[in-house]
Enzyme design. Sequence first.
Site, PDB file in Angstrom:
ATOM      1  N   LYS A   1      26.235  -7.026 -27.225  1.00  0.00           N
ATOM      2  CA  LYS A   1      25.831  -8.345 -26.705  1.00  0.00           C
ATOM      3  C   LYS A   1      25.569  -8.269 -25.200  1.00  0.00           C
ATOM      4  CE  LYS A   1      27.559 -13.148 -26.746  1.00  0.00           C
ATOM      5  NZ  LYS A   1      28.766 -13.946 -27.072  1.00  0.00           N
TER       6      LYS A   1
ATOM      7  N   CYS B   1      24.821 -14.781 -30.535  1.00  0.00           N
ATOM      8  CA  CYS B   1      25.267 -16.095 -30.037  1.00  0.00           C
ATOM      9  C   CYS B   1      24.633 -16.532 -28.708  1.00  0.00           C
ATOM     10  CB  CYS B   1      26.797 -16.089 -29.948  1.00  0.00           C
ATOM     11  SG  CYS B   1      27.511 -17.757 -30.000  1.00  0.00           S
TER      12      CYS B   1
ATOM     13  N   GLU C   1      29.109 -13.798 -35.939  1.00  0.00           N
ATOM     14  CA  GLU C   1      29.634 -13.054 -34.784  1.00  0.00           C
ATOM     15  C   GLU C   1      31.134 -12.831 -34.967  1.00  0.00           C
ATOM     16  OE1 GLU C   1      29.706 -13.664 -29.919  1.00  0.00           O
ATOM     17  OE2 GLU C   1      29.677 -15.440 -31.196  1.00  0.00           O
TER      18      GLU C   1
END
Length: 256
Positions: free
Chosen positions: A106, A140, A40
């Site tokens: 995300k 994540c 990430e």
Amino acid sequence: MKVALIQSSLTWENPTANRNHFEEKINAISEQVDLIVLPEMFSTGFTMNPEVVFETIEGETVLWLQSLAKAKNSAITGSLVIKENDNFYNRLVFVFPSGEIKFYDKRHLFTLAGEDKVYTSGEKKLIVEYLGWKICPLVCYDLRFPVFARNIEDYDVLIYVANWPKVRINAWDILLKARSIENMCYTIGVNRIGFDNNNFEHVGHSQTVDFIGNYVLEPQETEGVFIVELNKEKLLETRKKLGFLNDRDTFELKSH
């Protein structure tokens, strides 16, 4: 499909240094791989200062990824800070060997670090079709939310790119296994190592888990490039034999 997981420390808010570092690692991969996975925010570290480091989707780092993907004849994926229409995104890009790009913003922003205050959340799940595989790449904190990741598209591989700290690494290990088992898919987790500018330590634990929860690659703690081979025939055979996905619940996901 052969996948290279690159586990590395990151230079804080320094895209040039990180690009040079990863280019060296990628160029050193001597065997032909189909996909290269970076962590990430691989060009900056997990920064809450997007205005200092942002790029555009036509910017230097994405052009660099396209050029590397073509040179290595391999897809490359990872996330970086992108600005679009006055919004900042923690955007995962999937770059095909042809240079074509697909991206995923995300969805679950890490409120504990204030990510939701500076970045805009994505809404859409991305399923990439590549070499006969269906791949779902996530970022994540998304790992903690199984409903969004639920395998309703019959994807074959889940990928999580992360800056997941040592203090909660046990959750990373357990949840990657859980996502594999409940979705009957391969799950690849690529995390960074080293300290970031906020003094959080990262110990990697990049790994690959198969569709019944066994390690293809055990959690790694050193800097390195780790290559795994995924077997689609075995995956489909096991799904057919066990049939667990046939019994999944149906649900409707509402936007935030």
